[in-house]
Design an enzyme around this catalytic site. Structure first.
Site, PDB file in Angstrom:
ATOM      1  N   LYS A  33      31.431  45.442  27.136  1.00 53.67           N
ATOM      2  CA  LYS A  33      32.646  45.363  27.962  1.00 53.67           C
ATOM      3  C   LYS A  33      33.089  43.907  28.111  1.00 53.67           C
ATOM      4  CE  LYS A  33      29.672  45.348  32.054  1.00 53.67           C
ATOM      5  NZ  LYS A  33      29.143  46.134  33.181  1.00 53.67           N
ATOM      6  N   ARG A 128      29.133  52.760  43.955  1.00 51.95           N
ATOM      7  CA  ARG A 128      30.183  52.054  43.226  1.00 51.95           C
ATOM      8  C   ARG A 128      30.963  53.055  42.386  1.00 51.95           C
ATOM      9  NH1 ARG A 128      29.043  47.168  38.953  1.00 51.95           N
ATOM     10  NH2 ARG A 128      28.376  48.952  37.696  1.00 51.95           N
ATOM     11  N   TYR A 242      41.604  13.165  40.200  1.00 48.10           N
ATOM     12  CA  TYR A 242      42.369  13.588  41.383  1.00 48.10           C
ATOM     13  C   TYR A 242      41.622  13.281  42.663  1.00 48.10           C
ATOM     14  CZ  TYR A 242      45.720  16.468  38.711  1.00 48.10           C
ATOM     15  OH  TYR A 242      46.702  16.919  37.886  1.00 48.10           O
ATOM     16  N   MET A 290      42.135  21.001  35.516  1.00 48.60           N
ATOM     17  CA  MET A 290      42.349  22.237  34.762  1.00 48.60           C
ATOM     18  C   MET A 290      41.926  22.090  33.296  1.00 48.60           C
ATOM     19  SD  MET A 290      45.839  24.414  34.154  1.00 48.60           S
ATOM     20  CE  MET A 290      46.252  24.537  35.886  1.00 48.60           C
TER      21      MET A 290
END
Ligand SMILES: *Cc1c(COP(=O)(O)O)cnc(C)c1O
Length: 347
Positions: A33, A128, A242, A290
């Site tokens: 998955k 679940r 930053y 990022m």
């Protein structure tokens, strides 16, 4: 080339599968998955099929497409989310086996795909997915008339071998499946390591195949290298990144590498992360942005062209520890921006 590079060792993947399969006296499948835990479901599934896996597991019917394409029609592909509204055409066309989670899904399946194979998912205590005992009792007769391919449940605490929940769920699973002919499945990676009385007829490991805990003996599958874009000299008192969160205490050489939190390098790792120049650790400095991270390479003899995020020293689980998470999340967060290179193509 400035994209970060993942090198994925498919031979190590196949070896991890084989070694888990050897623990078991019954069939061992593979959970692929979330795009094969972020490593590329097509390549992963093809290599595992070559190694001998015949039963594959995905979370959503949509994930079955890439896998069916590479596997052809032989291997079985099970879908954990079961039969959701709108799935019928996809389940039929791709030959996917939904693991039915509720009486509602059972009714949907009987109505839209009456002759199509299915499995049953039972809730043995995790709360679940899957049917609890009363709901299962209500549909059991109907379900058994059409011979389910598999009856499964999932363990909540299998990564803690001493947890009493393991035996409790196993007992409940045995109770709920008493008198059935259908093959049963309870164990993922953690369950496989609990011993053969957790394996039943089919196991479905995921994370251990990809080199992650709780499979201690797993071979690492993922290597990640981040290209250096620029190296600069920084004087004592100057800051990097930053928010000016890091100030040079000495004359420093700072490399800027081409990866950041968009590449699964969690911003929470700022001031904790090390990158590696071969066997030498280099501290990152300032906040993780990022797309960029600053690294103190002052003590290296040469200017590096790239620095490693994941290697033999810094495994997926060590990085996860530093980030306060688990290897699963590191793997599945790596993201789409990496260039992926596959080693070992199989037989
Ligand atoms: C993800 C998942 C697996 C595989 O688990 P690992 O811990 O990665 O081995 C097996 N079964 C179910 C139901 C899952 O959700």
């Amino acid at each position: 080339m400035s994209a970060p590079l993942l090198t994925l060792d498919l031979d190590a993947l196949a070896d991890n599968w084989r070694r888990l399969a050897q623990l078991s006296g019954s069939e061992t499948g593979a959970t692929v998955k979330a795009d094969g835990y972020g490593l590329g479901a097509s390549r992963v599934a093809r290599r595992l099929a070559e190694a001998g896996a015949r039963s594959f597991f995905v979370a959503l019917a949509e994930e079955g497409l890439a896998i069916r394409k590479v596997l052809g029609n032989g291997p079985r592909i099970f879908v954990f989310s079961g039969h959701m509204a709108g799935d019928a055409a996809m389940l039929r066309e791709l030959g996917l086996i939904p693991l039915i989670n509720s009486a509602e899904q059972m009714a949907r399946h009987a109505e839209t795909l009456p002759d199509h194979p299915f499995g049953i998912q039972l809730d043995s205590g995790m709360n679940r997915l899957g049917m609890e005992a009363p709901e299962w009792a209500a549909v059991r007769q109907i379900a058994l008339q059409t011979a389910p391919q598999l009856v499964m449940s999932h363990l909540a605490c299998a990564d803690e071998p001493a947890h009493e929940m393991n035996a409790r769920q196993r007992d409940r699973f045995i109770e709920m499946t008493a008198g059935l002919d259908a093959p049963r499945s309870l164990a993922a990676t953690g369950g496989m390591l609990l011993g053969r009385d957790y394996h039943f007829e089919l196991s479905r490991p995921g994370v251990g195949l990809y080199g992650g805990l709780p499979f201690e003996g797993a071979k690492p599958v993922v290597h990640a290298a981040l290209p250096v874009i620029q190296i600069r000299d920084v004087e004592p008192g100057e800051t990097v990144g930053y928010g000016n969160t890091w100030t040079a205490a000495r004359p420093s050489r700072i490399a800027t590498v081409a990866a950041g939190y968009a590449d699964g390098i969690h911003r929470a790792l700022s001031h904790k992360l090390q990158l590696w120049a071969g066997d030498t650790p280099c501290p990152t400095v300032g906040r993780i942005s990022m797309d960029l991270i600053g690294v103190d390479v002052t003590d290296l003899p040469d200017e590096p062209e790239a620095l490693d995020l994941l290697n033999a020293h810094q495994t997926v689980d060590k990085l996860a520890d530093a980030a306060g998470t688990i290897g699963y999340e590191i793997l599945t967060s790596l993201g789409a921006r990496y260039k992926r290179r596959y080693l070992g193509g199989g037989a």
